[in-house]
Design a protein around this motif. Structure first.
Motif, PDB file in Angstrom:
ATOM      1  N   ASP A  58     -13.680 -74.339 -24.919  1.00 29.40           N
ATOM      2  CA  ASP A  58     -14.629 -73.466 -24.226  1.00 29.40           C
ATOM      3  C   ASP A  58     -14.167 -72.012 -24.192  1.00 29.40           C
ATOM      4  O   ASP A  58     -14.580 -71.250 -23.321  1.00 29.40           O
ATOM      5  CB  ASP A  58     -14.861 -73.964 -22.798  1.00 29.40           C
ATOM      6  CG  ASP A  58     -13.555 -74.074 -21.999  1.00 29.40           C
ATOM      7  OD1 ASP A  58     -12.475 -73.922 -22.613  1.00 29.40           O
ATOM      8  OD2 ASP A  58     -13.626 -74.313 -20.779  1.00 29.40           O
ATOM      9  N   ASP A  60     -13.804 -68.058 -24.838  1.00 30.23           N
ATOM     10  CA  ASP A  60     -14.749 -66.974 -25.085  1.00 30.23           C
ATOM     11  C   ASP A  60     -14.311 -66.222 -26.338  1.00 30.23           C
ATOM     12  O   ASP A  60     -13.116 -65.975 -26.532  1.00 30.23           O
ATOM     13  CB  ASP A  60     -14.784 -66.026 -23.882  1.00 30.23           C
ATOM     14  CG  ASP A  60     -15.940 -65.045 -23.953  1.00 30.23           C
ATOM     15  OD1 ASP A  60     -15.893 -64.143 -24.818  1.00 30.23           O
ATOM     16  OD2 ASP A  60     -16.887 -65.187 -23.159  1.00 30.23           O
ATOM     17  N   THR A  61     -15.256 -65.858 -27.190  1.00 28.67           N
ATOM     18  CA  THR A  61     -14.888 -65.181 -28.437  1.00 28.67           C
ATOM     19  C   THR A  61     -14.166 -63.856 -28.187  1.00 28.67           C
ATOM     20  O   THR A  61     -13.426 -63.390 -29.056  1.00 28.67           O
ATOM     21  CB  THR A  61     -16.129 -64.914 -29.304  1.00 28.67           C
ATOM     22  OG1 THR A  61     -17.116 -64.215 -28.533  1.00 28.67           O
ATOM     23  CG2 THR A  61     -16.718 -66.220 -29.813  1.00 28.67           C
ATOM     24  N   SER A  62     -14.359 -63.281 -27.006  1.00 27.28           N
ATOM     25  CA  SER A  62     -13.647 -62.043 -26.696  1.00 27.28           C
ATOM     26  C   SER A  62     -12.145 -62.279 -26.546  1.00 27.28           C
ATOM     27  O   SER A  62     -11.356 -61.337 -26.579  1.00 27.28           O
ATOM     28  CB  SER A  62     -14.199 -61.420 -25.410  1.00 27.28           C
ATOM     29  OG  SER A  62     -14.009 -62.283 -24.298  1.00 27.28           O
TER      30      SER A  62
END
Length: 248
Positions: A58, A60-62
């Motif tokens: 899960d 976050d791409t950041s």
């Protein structure tokens, strides 16, 4: 798509030698195992006695750059050009340099501009780049192009995209005209692929299988080739330059 074990074994044997030997740090797995992008990241390290680093499902791409930098250096990472573009913005030049022995971009258009930007950050001796090409019908991929350390193309650049390279062992790639005749160097035509990794066809779709998979006119008896719908041209060194999709 019906893929045989033989095709998968051929692809993984090649990636274990071509990708996993770029280092000893294994590879990170951050895509679904149902997505063929992650196939070499999962299996090639295990085939060579290296680790598979599982990123949180899960995340976050950041946070992708931080997660990968903290877990490296890796032998290799396979990702999309979109991921590569994101990492080039998230990582410092030092982190790019030390990230992995090799980063392979696949699954989408990979531009020379992105490759050169990454290479400038990596510097001499830093993380190298490669491009891989191949639809699911050829068991993940069937060609690759390994870029020089400066990220530039070999010879003149004929398109804005990085070359898709040459066929991996035991697979074939042809650039043919509408009558399935080979085209001269530099002349765009449709890419047809075949060999050990070719799928058996589409489950429950004999009509579509018959339309897309045809007998290989240049192969052994019983060999077949697949119509990719991609346009490319053959370069003087035998590698292929992707031009466009036929339906675009």
């Amino acid at each position: 798509v019906l893929i045989g074990h033989r095709g998968l074994a051929n692809y993984l044997t090649w990636t274990a030698g071509a990708y996993a030997t770029a280092g000893t740090g294994g590879a990170p797995l951050f895509s679904s195992v149902a997505f063929d992008l992650g196939v070499p990241d999962l299996y090639a390290p295990l085939m060579t006695g290296q680790a598979v680093h599982l990123l949180p499902q899960d995340f976050d791409t950041s946070d992708l750059g931080t997660l990968l930098a903290d877990g490296g250096p890796y032998a290799f990472i396979k990702l999309t050009p979109g991921h590569l573009d994101l990492l080039s913005q998230q990582l410092t030049d030092e982190q790019v340099r030390d990230l992995a022995g090799l980063v392979i971009a696949a699954g989408d258009s990979f531009t020379h501009r992105l490759a050169e930007r990454w290479a400038a950050a990596a510097g001499p001796g830093g993380t190298r780049l490669a491009a891989e090409y191949g639809p699911t019908e050829i068991t993940v991929g069937n060609s690759a192009h390994f870029l020089p350390a400066d990220g530039t193309a070999h010879g003149p650049v004929t398109t804005e995209l990085v070359s898709i390279g040459r066929a991996v062992p035991n697979t074939t790639m042809y650039v043919l005209d509408e009558r399935l005749r080979p085209l001269p160097l530099g002349v765009p035509g449709e890419v047809w692929i075949g060999g050990t990794g070719l799928a058996r066809g589409y489950a429950g779709r004999p009509d579509l299988t018959a339309e897309r998979f045809l007998p290989d006119p240049y192969g052994a008896p019983g060999a077949r080739i697949y119509r990719t719908g991609d346009l490319a041209r053959v370069l003087p060194d035998g590698s292929l330059d992707f031009v466009a999709r036929i339906d675009h």
